[in-house]
Motif scaffolding. Structure first.
Motif, PDB file in Angstrom:
ATOM      1  N   GLU A 175       0.790  -1.105   0.053  1.00  0.00           N
ATOM      2  CA  GLU A 175       0.083  -0.109   0.133  1.00  0.00           C
ATOM      3  C   GLU A 175       0.978   1.285   0.004  1.00  0.00           C
ATOM      4  O   GLU A 175       0.567   2.192  -0.829  1.00  0.00           O
ATOM      5  CB  GLU A 175      -1.005   0.135   1.266  1.00  0.00           C
ATOM      6  N   ILE A 193       2.798   1.754  -3.285  1.00  0.00           N
ATOM      7  CA  ILE A 193       1.654   2.360  -4.420  1.00  0.00           C
ATOM      8  C   ILE A 193       1.211   3.675  -4.195  1.00  0.00           C
ATOM      9  O   ILE A 193       1.079   4.348  -5.003  1.00  0.00           O
ATOM     10  CB  ILE A 193       0.333   1.348  -4.498  1.00  0.00           C
ATOM     11  N   ARG A 194       1.174   4.085  -2.929  1.00  0.00           N
ATOM     12  CA  ARG A 194       0.796   5.506  -2.536  1.00  0.00           C
ATOM     13  C   ARG A 194       1.797   6.525  -3.209  1.00  0.00           C
ATOM     14  O   ARG A 194       1.510   7.662  -3.326  1.00  0.00           O
ATOM     15  CB  ARG A 194       0.685   5.796  -1.067  1.00  0.00           C
ATOM     16  N   ASP A 201       3.571   5.712  -6.105  1.00  0.00           N
ATOM     17  CA  ASP A 201       3.760   5.483  -7.439  1.00  0.00           C
ATOM     18  C   ASP A 201       2.576   6.486  -8.134  1.00  0.00           C
ATOM     19  O   ASP A 201       1.944   6.333  -8.045  1.00  0.00           O
ATOM     20  CB  ASP A 201       3.251   3.825  -7.521  1.00  0.00           C
ATOM     21  N   VAL A 250      -0.168   5.407 -10.465  1.00  0.00           N
ATOM     22  CA  VAL A 250      -1.387   4.960  -9.820  1.00  0.00           C
ATOM     23  C   VAL A 250      -2.283   6.159  -9.330  1.00  0.00           C
ATOM     24  O   VAL A 250      -1.894   6.742  -8.082  1.00  0.00           O
ATOM     25  CB  VAL A 250      -1.243   3.863  -8.590  1.00  0.00           C
ATOM     26  N   MET A 264      -6.542   3.957  -5.720  1.00  0.00           N
ATOM     27  CA  MET A 264      -6.270   2.625  -5.108  1.00  0.00           C
ATOM     28  C   MET A 264      -7.656   2.608  -3.948  1.00  0.00           C
ATOM     29  O   MET A 264      -7.804   3.334  -3.278  1.00  0.00           O
ATOM     30  CB  MET A 264      -5.175   2.450  -4.399  1.00  0.00           C
ATOM     31  N   VAL A 292      -6.737  -1.212  -8.144  1.00  0.00           N
ATOM     32  CA  VAL A 292      -5.822  -0.657  -8.451  1.00  0.00           C
ATOM     33  C   VAL A 292      -5.838   0.327 -10.049  1.00  0.00           C
ATOM     34  O   VAL A 292      -5.994  -0.560 -10.754  1.00  0.00           O
ATOM     35  CB  VAL A 292      -4.238  -1.317  -8.388  1.00  0.00           C
ATOM     36  N   GLY A 310      -4.276   2.167 -13.033  1.00  0.00           N
ATOM     37  CA  GLY A 310      -3.258   2.538 -13.375  1.00  0.00           C
ATOM     38  C   GLY A 310      -3.298   3.369 -14.611  1.00  0.00           C
ATOM     39  O   GLY A 310      -3.939   2.921 -15.389  1.00  0.00           O
ATOM     40  N   GLN A 348       3.882  -4.201 -13.787  1.00  0.00           N
ATOM     41  CA  GLN A 348       3.436  -5.088 -13.166  1.00  0.00           C
ATOM     42  C   GLN A 348       4.575  -6.448 -12.571  1.00  0.00           C
ATOM     43  O   GLN A 348       4.585  -6.626 -11.395  1.00  0.00           O
ATOM     44  CB  GLN A 348       2.270  -5.992 -13.897  1.00  0.00           C
ATOM     45  N   TYR A 402       6.573  -5.248  -9.738  1.00  0.00           N
ATOM     46  CA  TYR A 402       5.760  -5.481  -8.522  1.00  0.00           C
ATOM     47  C   TYR A 402       5.976  -6.808  -7.929  1.00  0.00           C
ATOM     48  O   TYR A 402       6.285  -7.131  -6.734  1.00  0.00           O
ATOM     49  CB  TYR A 402       4.355  -5.026  -8.475  1.00  0.00           C
TER      50      TYR A 402
END
Length: 297
Positions: free
Chosen positions: A198, A201-202, A204, A207, A210, A222, A224, A236, A239
């Motif tokens: 999480e 991704i915050r 990233d 994105v 989310m 998510v 993207g 992907q 990740y």
């Protein structure tokens, strides 16, 4: 909008491809965006907002009763995923700009939407997308609504304080993504190190959205933004390598700009405001579809 319509629905539907469907999708107060799509029997993806499950089901039943965009005999149950906006972990529509800015500095991105980029245009984009170059025009509101400017200022402060609206910003015309970029909705099952994923991704920029969810086996949505499918697959894979044995499954829906049927990021909000104003019969209201001059005369 998230407060008034806390149910987000991303639905794969089967609709007729005709004028009635176009008019319905472009005018419906719950459909934020729609895309041409072909998967099995489905030919449309819609992004909707509703008050609750009852509201969504009632809306769906009404569509069948009217028979305008699909008749009962041709109906196929939609493949709908439901999400609570109260579980949004990240909402940053301007995040993809950082991808463009980084690509420009590296010499990898020279244009966007057919427009050649230079340092000035990059800086302007940054200012308007983050709201630093945009302010509310209190004088215009005061003239249009025929009230004192100080009254407008107090009302705006109250709306901001209570979380009804946020400070004004510009958005990309496409939903969540820059021009020429794909929007990819991915349902993701994360089994381990959820908080680490999480947090990653915050940060990233690929994105903008989310949401924590419970959709079948998946526990995250998510959204993207990528220039190509290859770029998304590369992202992907990074990740899955960085968080080995954490990401169990991914199911993605790819929506390119060419698949856009209808996007109106203001319609749902404006229709909601009209609905609220209609409950105040003694108040003088403004017609959002009329010009400034018409509203003042």
């Amino acid at each position: 909008m998230f407060t008034e319509y806390p149910l987000l629905v991303i639905s794969k539907d089967k609709f007729y491809r005709d004028e009635n469907t176009r008019k319905f999708i472009e005018s419906d107060p719950h459909i934020l965006a729609a895309y041409y799509f072909q998967e099995e029997i489905y030919n449309t993806v819609t992004v909707q907002f509703h008050e609750d499950l009852y509201s969504y089901e009632t809306w769906s039943d009404k569509i069948l009763e009217e028979g305008k965009i699909i008749k009962e005999e041709d109906r196929h149950p939609p493949d709908a995923a439901l999400f609570s906006t109260k579980r949004i972990l990240k909402y940053d529509p301007s995040a993809p700009f950082r991808v463009i800015e980084r690509g420009f500095k590296r010499g990898e991105i020279q244009e966007i939407g057919g427009l050649s980029l230079d340092l000035l245009s990059i800086n302007i984009l940054k200012m308007v997308l983050t709201g630093k170059a945009i302010r509310t025009n209190e004088n215009f509101l005061a003239r249009t609504l025929d009230v004192h400017r100080n009254t407008i200022i107090r009302q705006i402060r109250s709306l901001l304080k209570n979380g009804i609206v946020s400070n004004p910003v510009s958005r990309f015309p496409q939903l969540l993504v820059p021009p020429d970029y794909m929007l990819i909705f991915s349902l993701v099952e994360i089994k381990r190190r959820c908080q680490e994923v999480e947090d990653f991704i915050r940060r990233d920029p690929h994105v903008p959205l989310m949401i924590k969810c419970n959709v079948g086996r998946y526990n995250y949505l998510v959204a993207g933004t990528f220039k190509t499918i290859e770029k998304h697959l590369e992202w992907q894979e990074n990740y899955t390598q960085n968080f080995k044995n954490c990401i169990e499954a991914i199911k993605s829906t790819y929506l390119s700009p060419a698949m856009t049927f209808s996007i109106n990021q203001n319609r749902v909000c404006l229709e909601l405001i009209k609905k609220k104003l209609s409950m105040l019969p003694d108040e003088e209201t403004i017609d959002f579809n009329r010009s400034k001059h018409e509203n003042m005369t």
